[in-house]
Design an enzyme around this catalytic site. Structure first.
Site, PDB file in Angstrom:
ATOM      1  N   CYS A   1       3.237   1.548   2.916  1.00  0.00           N
ATOM      2  CA  CYS A   1       4.389   0.641   2.837  1.00  0.00           C
ATOM      3  C   CYS A   1       5.477   1.278   1.975  1.00  0.00           C
ATOM      4  CB  CYS A   1       3.989  -0.696   2.222  1.00  0.00           C
ATOM      5  SG  CYS A   1       2.694  -1.573   3.112  1.00  0.00           S
TER       6      CYS A   1
ATOM      7  N   CYS B   1       0.838  -1.194   0.000  1.00  0.00           N
ATOM      8  CA  CYS B   1       0.000   0.000   0.000  1.00  0.00           C
ATOM      9  C   CYS B   1       0.886   1.263   0.000  1.00  0.00           C
ATOM     10  CB  CYS B   1      -0.922   0.000   1.215  1.00  0.00           C
ATOM     11  SG  CYS B   1      -0.065   0.358   2.746  1.00  0.00           S
TER      12      CYS B   1
END
Lengths: 130, 77
Positions: free
Chosen positions: B14, B11
């Site tokens: 991240c 995501c």
């Protein structure tokens, strides 16, 4: 400053850790945590991972927005496990403080379950009011 | 050689954590290897329950947050 968020998900991360001890009140903490996790009201983490110093578990607890620790009795093993790992920021509930007597049996009444469930639910409520 | 592992399924947070980790390592001038761990089974083996997370030499230092570059520098050094 750190940005505290769950990955790919909005909202707050609420975490439950319980003693799950060998008595009616210990198992009551486990039953309540399972219920709240199944209903999507909290994430149920393994207290054994904290006692075992699993770094990912400890970091995950630190990263949660709200942490609630349930103990069955005043022995407070779950609280002591958290404290030994340096985890201090949590709400604590002891089942016997709700007037439920500790017994070394595993019979749990619906009334005791409901009383503990509601008490745990209240502690999961974040300061934001969510 | 420091081993930095960013644990998360990919995501934006991240990715931001990976950027910050790399910037921190570069700022410290250390040798490092950065790995992005996206396999959920591998992430679970770290005991991580909330992503994104950052492990340094196999030890998870943070989870559920995107620490700043300065914060990560103190985790690495």
């Amino acid at each position: 400053m750190a940005v505290k968020k769950k990955c790919c998900s909005a909202g707050e991360t609420k975490v439950l850790l319980v003693c799950a001890g060998a008595s009616n009140v210990g198992q009551l903490t486990n039953d309540v945590a399972k219920q709240l996790a199944s209903a999507g009201e909290a994430c149920f983490f393994c207290l054994a991972g904290i006692g075992g110093h699993v770094s990912g578990m400890i970091a995950s607890v630190r990263g949660a927005d709200k942490v609630v620790v349930l103990d069955g009795c005043p022995g407070a093993c779950a609280k002591k496990t958290m404290d030994a790992a340096g985890l201090k920021d949590y709400e604590h509930l002891v089942v016997t403080d709700l007037g439920i007597e500790k017994q070394h049996t595993f019979e749990i009444s619906k009334a005791d379950f409901q009383k503990t469930l509601e008490a745990a639910r209240k502690r999961l409520v974040c300061a934001s009011g969510e | 050689m420091k081993k930095l592992q960013v644990l998360g399924t990919g995501c934006p947070k991240c990715k931001k954590l990976a950027e910050n980790a790399e910037a921190a390592a570069k700022a410290l001038g250390i040798e490092y290897e950065l790995e992005k761990v996206t396999d959920i089974n591998k992430i679970m083996k770290f005991g991580v329950m909330i992503t994104p997370a950052l492990a340094v030499d196999g030890e998870v230092k943070t989870a559920g947050k995107v620490p700043s570059v300065d914060e990560i520098k103190s985790m690495i050094s």
